[in-house]
Design an enzyme around this catalytic site. Sequence first.
Site, PDB file in Angstrom:
ATOM      1  N   ASP A   1      -9.390   5.665  -1.879  1.00 41.21           N
ATOM      2  CA  ASP A   1      -8.222   6.223  -2.558  1.00 41.21           C
ATOM      3  C   ASP A   1      -8.683   6.975  -3.796  1.00 41.21           C
ATOM      4  O   ASP A   1      -9.894   7.194  -3.995  1.00 41.21           O
ATOM      5  CB  ASP A   1      -7.222   5.122  -2.905  1.00 41.21           C
ATOM      6  CG  ASP A   1      -7.681   4.253  -4.070  1.00 41.21           C
ATOM      7  OD1 ASP A   1      -8.905   4.247  -4.393  1.00 41.21           O
ATOM      8  OD2 ASP A   1      -6.824   3.578  -4.684  1.00 41.21           O
TER       9      ASP A   1
ATOM     10  N   TYR B   1      -6.485   6.309   4.730  1.00 39.49           N
ATOM     11  CA  TYR B   1      -6.666   5.315   3.674  1.00 39.49           C
ATOM     12  C   TYR B   1      -5.805   4.077   3.904  1.00 39.49           C
ATOM     13  O   TYR B   1      -6.287   2.933   3.834  1.00 39.49           O
ATOM     14  CB  TYR B   1      -6.355   5.889   2.292  1.00 39.49           C
ATOM     15  CG  TYR B   1      -6.126   4.786   1.300  1.00 39.49           C
ATOM     16  CD1 TYR B   1      -7.194   4.037   0.816  1.00 39.49           C
ATOM     17  CD2 TYR B   1      -4.827   4.413   0.923  1.00 39.49           C
ATOM     18  CE1 TYR B   1      -6.986   2.967  -0.032  1.00 39.49           C
ATOM     19  CE2 TYR B   1      -4.612   3.351   0.078  1.00 39.49           C
ATOM     20  CZ  TYR B   1      -5.694   2.626  -0.400  1.00 39.49           C
ATOM     21  OH  TYR B   1      -5.485   1.557  -1.220  1.00 39.49           O
TER      22      TYR B   1
ATOM     23  N   CYS C   1     -25.353   3.728 -11.627  1.00 39.64           N
ATOM     24  CA  CYS C   1     -24.560   4.940 -11.848  1.00 39.64           C
ATOM     25  C   CYS C   1     -25.429   6.110 -12.304  1.00 39.64           C
ATOM     26  O   CYS C   1     -25.988   6.098 -13.408  1.00 39.64           O
ATOM     27  CB  CYS C   1     -23.473   4.662 -12.884  1.00 39.64           C
ATOM     28  SG  CYS C   1     -22.388   6.059 -13.184  1.00 39.64           S
TER      29      CYS C   1
ATOM     30  N   CYS D   1     -18.836  -1.870 -17.362  1.00 37.10           N
ATOM     31  CA  CYS D   1     -18.969  -1.619 -15.929  1.00 37.10           C
ATOM     32  C   CYS D   1     -20.016  -2.543 -15.315  1.00 37.10           C
ATOM     33  O   CYS D   1     -21.176  -2.566 -15.757  1.00 37.10           O
ATOM     34  CB  CYS D   1     -19.353  -0.165 -15.680  1.00 37.10           C
ATOM     35  SG  CYS D   1     -19.550   0.222 -13.922  1.00 37.10           S
TER      36      CYS D   1
ATOM     37  N   CYS E   1     -13.524   2.376 -14.914  1.00 36.31           N
ATOM     38  CA  CYS E   1     -13.985   3.743 -14.639  1.00 36.31           C
ATOM     39  C   CYS E   1     -12.764   4.666 -14.524  1.00 36.31           C
ATOM     40  O   CYS E   1     -12.546   5.322 -13.506  1.00 36.31           O
ATOM     41  CB  CYS E   1     -14.802   3.759 -13.345  1.00 36.31           C
ATOM     42  SG  CYS E   1     -15.786   5.254 -13.103  1.00 36.31           S
TER      43      CYS E   1
ATOM     44  N   GLU F   1       0.818  -1.206   0.000  1.00 38.95           N
ATOM     45  CA  GLU F   1       0.000   0.000   0.000  1.00 38.95           C
ATOM     46  C   GLU F   1       0.860   1.269   0.000  1.00 38.95           C
ATOM     47  O   GLU F   1       0.526   2.254  -0.639  1.00 38.95           O
ATOM     48  CB  GLU F   1      -0.949   0.007   1.207  1.00 38.95           C
ATOM     49  CG  GLU F   1      -2.099  -0.971   1.089  1.00 38.95           C
ATOM     50  CD  GLU F   1      -3.002  -0.688  -0.110  1.00 38.95           C
ATOM     51  OE1 GLU F   1      -3.078   0.482  -0.545  1.00 38.95           O
ATOM     52  OE2 GLU F   1      -3.617  -1.633  -0.618  1.00 38.95           O
TER      53      GLU F   1
ATOM     54  N   CYS G   1     -17.790   2.431 -20.048  1.00 43.00           N
ATOM     55  CA  CYS G   1     -19.047   2.224 -19.311  1.00 43.00           C
ATOM     56  C   CYS G   1     -19.747   0.931 -19.714  1.00 43.00           C
ATOM     57  O   CYS G   1     -20.454   0.320 -18.898  1.00 43.00           O
ATOM     58  CB  CYS G   1     -19.979   3.420 -19.528  1.00 43.00           C
ATOM     59  SG  CYS G   1     -19.348   4.959 -18.820  1.00 43.00           S
TER      60      CYS G   1
END
Length: 523
Positions: free
Chosen positions: A199, A181, A269, A263, A253, A97, A260
């Site tokens: 994030d 985060y 959305c 997705c 995205c 991370e 799209c």
Amino acid sequence: MSRLRSAVRSGKRAGLEALETGEPKRNRSNKAAKEEPLNASSPPCLRHTIPPAADVELLRSQLLHWYDNNKRDLPWRTLAVTELDLNIRTYAVWVSEVMLQQTQVATVIDYYNKWMKRWPTVRHLSAATLEEVNQMWAGLGYYSRGRRLHEGAQKVVSQLKGQLPRTVGSLLKQLPGVGRYTAAAVGSIALGQVTGAVDGNVVRVLCRLRAIGADSTSPAVTEALWRLANTLVDPERPGDFNQALMELGARVCSPRGPVCSQCPVQSHCHSHRRCVNAQAHGKGKKKPGKPCTLPDIEDCMSSATCPLCPSEPWDDALGVQNFPRKPSKKPPRVERTLTCVVTRRGEEGGDEYLLARRPSKGLLAGLWEFPSLLQGEKSCESKDKTALCAQISALLATDVTESLLQPAGEVAHIFSHIHQTYVVHRVRLKDADAQKQTDNAQWLTRSALQEAAVPAGVKKIVKLCDSVDSHKEQSCNGVKRQNRTGAKKKKNQETSKKPKLSAADGGSRQLCLSAFFSHGKQE
């Protein structure tokens, strides 16, 4: 009608307050440092907030199904699943991370594998030197990250008996450099803590899902996104869900060119729905860049006071890329730095380079670089050269004057907030002038320099010097070839000017057959 709207808003506000996690507010060093609650007098519009429970369950199922079939095979994900030792698993996810902050996955993979091979546990990292850590981190950028990992490992070993914290709250409090985060990501992925993790990728996905168009770095939006993430996270698979949101933001995205049609949560959305409605009403054929000024059925009823609504009109040409909205970045600071590449003949015959250690705090803290001097806006170059030579003289305990400086050119290097130009000079020292040095200086061979803890700018400067040397060598070879060609031409010309001897002068020539017999008869 107004009473109905007030009742709906009051009920929604009560629901939002019930979803608060109860965690105390903490100061952070990022842009959204001050965590402030949403203004109670201006609640967000319904479409920005948490969807009904049935929709949440469906979204979780769709997203996790997509993730299970499309996730990338990454080394830290493998460790998070296969490593049985909780301490090693937490350490492995923590390292990943930190490395992934501001750095692309493709770049991190190789660094991560080398790191984990050399320091597989927090105790191994604790025993390393900062010099070794910086050397391993060289080229990854944002070097303070590696330093904080090292500091954290030493604290875990010296103060926590080698055991990493086991909750999000303790990760946040006890590990240096771990923010909201990182603590949430490590807690959910390695420890199974049920918490969202927000994030940059998740910010983009959630802003588009709920049509949140206000400044995404503002405290109001930051808190709304964390509340939304904490509500959406799957309690059975919190780590996978958070990684799925990140994966969706990275691969589908995306900031530019979102796909799209691929997705898995497209039906949830609001931004995509807005695009479909715009096309249905014939708005999608407008000229690029021309914003829509007419009100839309999807627009907030209280956009003037809603803290999550965009302040600018929807642009049909951008589609879902209308969200998220960020403030314009400040232009990078422009700096010029006078730099000198000092070399000497090494013991093995090759060149050695003089490097000086940077200060322990600030930009590129503790790394090695060529002796350098930051130039001011109104600085005098001759005075700067004198000052740089004085710095080199102090490092070597010998006298180096500006008359020795040979210009080599300029190198541009871009940091996140600085546009740096290195004005490069060179000095070649005699053996007698280069024997002494202080603790903040060292001589490195070319091969050692390539593997040392040096910034990327240093390697660019070395390439510039190589280019200059190569150009000089080619010019030298060209002059030599011209000299050889000229000498050869001169020799040929001299040979061609020599007189040819005739038969009368004792020369000889071959006669044809008829001429031979006629010549014999005459005799």
